[in-house]
Design an enzyme around this catalytic site. Structure first.
Site, PDB file in Angstrom:
ATOM      1  N   GLU A  66     149.042 -59.909 -60.625  1.00 57.64           N
ATOM      2  CA  GLU A  66     148.273 -59.167 -61.628  1.00 57.64           C
ATOM      3  C   GLU A  66     149.157 -58.663 -62.761  1.00 57.64           C
ATOM      4  O   GLU A  66     148.734 -58.647 -63.917  1.00 57.64           O
ATOM      5  CB  GLU A  66     147.528 -58.001 -60.977  1.00 57.64           C
ATOM      6  N   TYR A 148     142.561 -51.517 -64.807  1.00 53.99           N
ATOM      7  CA  TYR A 148     142.222 -52.889 -64.460  1.00 53.99           C
ATOM      8  C   TYR A 148     143.040 -53.399 -63.269  1.00 53.99           C
ATOM      9  O   TYR A 148     142.481 -53.900 -62.279  1.00 53.99           O
ATOM     10  CB  TYR A 148     142.431 -53.855 -65.646  1.00 53.99           C
ATOM     11  N   ASP A 166     138.660 -56.885 -67.292  1.00 56.10           N
ATOM     12  CA  ASP A 166     139.675 -57.354 -68.232  1.00 56.10           C
ATOM     13  C   ASP A 166     138.970 -57.912 -69.467  1.00 56.10           C
ATOM     14  O   ASP A 166     137.760 -57.759 -69.626  1.00 56.10           O
ATOM     15  CB  ASP A 166     140.529 -58.428 -67.559  1.00 56.10           C
TER      16      ASP A 166
END
Length: 381
Positions: A66, A148, A166
């Site tokens: 991520e 996020y 996102d």
DNA sequence: AAATCGGGGTT
DNA sequence: AACCCAGATTT
């Protein structure tokens, strides 16, 4: 084709009208159920095979993925990710590594602060300064992890029922719910995030969040989306109203500022002089050749100042070798490369910066940004 | 709310 | 050449 969107988006059919805040988007229970079922169904048949999806239960593996994926395309990340996890398979191995080596694996990926924060967070966790995060809120307490990323890690690795909104999801939701406010606005993002929060299911929240991303990447693309292949076409208010071409609304980005710099590559025998960039700015902690803003000066004057800063005495006249153009989001750099061989290899004094004379092989093992890596191509002689 | 922080693929 | 990407942090 008769669309369900109008009826299902009708506030009067919403099961929980009281939950909608001022300006909130109402979603009926039927609508939510439809979206969940169809999106997950589509995902089961169309999910991309990505490296980090082979370690869905490994929060560390999700975390690294991520961070790398922030503002970076999947295709770009894959090779970096595989190399990184091969070298740092767990948080302990990452925590004990020198930052230079972490940056070395990050070079070329950009946004190098991500690597610093990842490294710093790994040390925080390895030292057990805080307990291993058990939910999204816990993950967000670490540097480099925002709303996020925390949601993505927690939903995928921990099965927590939280959204992960996102840029992809903002675009898809703006179309799906026909929101024509600027998605750059805080208020719009808040509304869309609230909608995403209501849509994410208790079962398979991670798959559901990733399904948005795959849908955004493969079907609901920024330009010319393939609505005829979209599993949510019947639920899409934007499509029903013929607004797809106008959605999402986003203010145009400003043009990058042009920056002209002279680069002075000093050489002695088979070594070149490099310096490490200070912490905090662009290319933080990466190595580069000496360079200086030209501004309104002439190249020769800029070079003279640069040589004075380096305090390496007089030498022959530098020879021009070419230009490296390097485009960033907010800056358009042109590096004008000059080369100068010195009779002696002294280190600059009193610059508050770290300088090193390195061979080509040594330079290869130092983290260097793409622009200065390209400078090397102009020094073949 | 706006600026900062990289680099590259798509259109 | 414009757009934008599995954003976060600082100002």
């Amino acid at each position: 084709m008769r669309s369900e969107a109008g009826r299902l988006l009708n506030p009067s059919t919403s099961e929980r009208p009281g939950t909608a805040a001022e300006g909130g988007i109402e979603l009926s229970a039927d609508y939510i159920r439809s979206i969940r079922r169809k999106l997950l169904n589509w995902y089961d048949r169309n999910a991309r095979d990505l490296p980090w999806r082979h370690h869905s239960d490994d929060a560390y593996a999700q975390w690294v993925a991520e961070i790398m994926l922030q503002q970076t395309r999947v295709d770009t990340v894959i090779d970096f990710y595989l190399r990184f996890l091969d070298r740092f398979p767990n948080v302990e191995s990452l925590a004990i590594a020198p930052l230079d080596e972490v940056l070395g694996l990050w070079q070329g990926l950009g946004y190098y602060r991500r690597a610093e924060n990842l490294h710093r967070s790994a040390q925080i966790l390895a030292r057990k300064d805080i307990d291993w995060p058990k939910d999204a809120r816990g993950w967000q307490a670490l540097p480099g992890i925002g709303v996020y990323t925390a949601g993505a890690i927690a939903s995928v690795a921990l099965g927590e029922q939280v959204p992960a909104v996102d840029g992809n999801v903002l675009r898809v939701l703006a179309r799906l719910l026909c929101i024509d406010d600027d998605i750059g606005w805080t208020t719009t993002r808040r509304r869309l995030s609230a909608a995403a929060d209501r849509l994410v299911p208790k079962a398979r929240p991670g798959d559901f969040n990733q399904a948005w991303m795959d849908l955004g990447a493969a079907v609901c693309t920024p330009k010319t989306p393939a609505c005829d292949q979209c599993p949510l076409a019947r639920e899409c208010a934007g499509l029903a109203k013929g607004m797809i071409a106008q959605l999402p609304v986003r203010t145009a980005a400003k043009k990058p500022i042009a920056v002209e710099r002279v680069v002075l590559v000093l050489a002695h025998r088979n070594r070149v002089l490099v310096r490490q960039r200070p912490r905090g700015g662009r290319w933080s902690g990466l190595w580069e050749f000496s360079n200086l803003d030209v501004g309104s000066k002439s190249h020769s004057l800029a070079l003279k100042e640069l040589r004075a800063d380096l305090a390496l005495g007089e030498g022959l006249r530098p020879t021009f070798r070419g230009v490296v153009k390097h485009l960033l989001t907010h800056r358009a750099y042109s590096f004008h490369i000059y080369h100068l061989r010195l009779p002696r290899a002294a280190l600059p004094r009193g610059q508050g910066q770290t300088y090193r004379w390195v061979t080509e092989a040594q330079l290869a093992s130092l983290p260097v940004g793409v622009a200065h890596r390209r400078v090397l191509h102009f020094l073949t002689t």
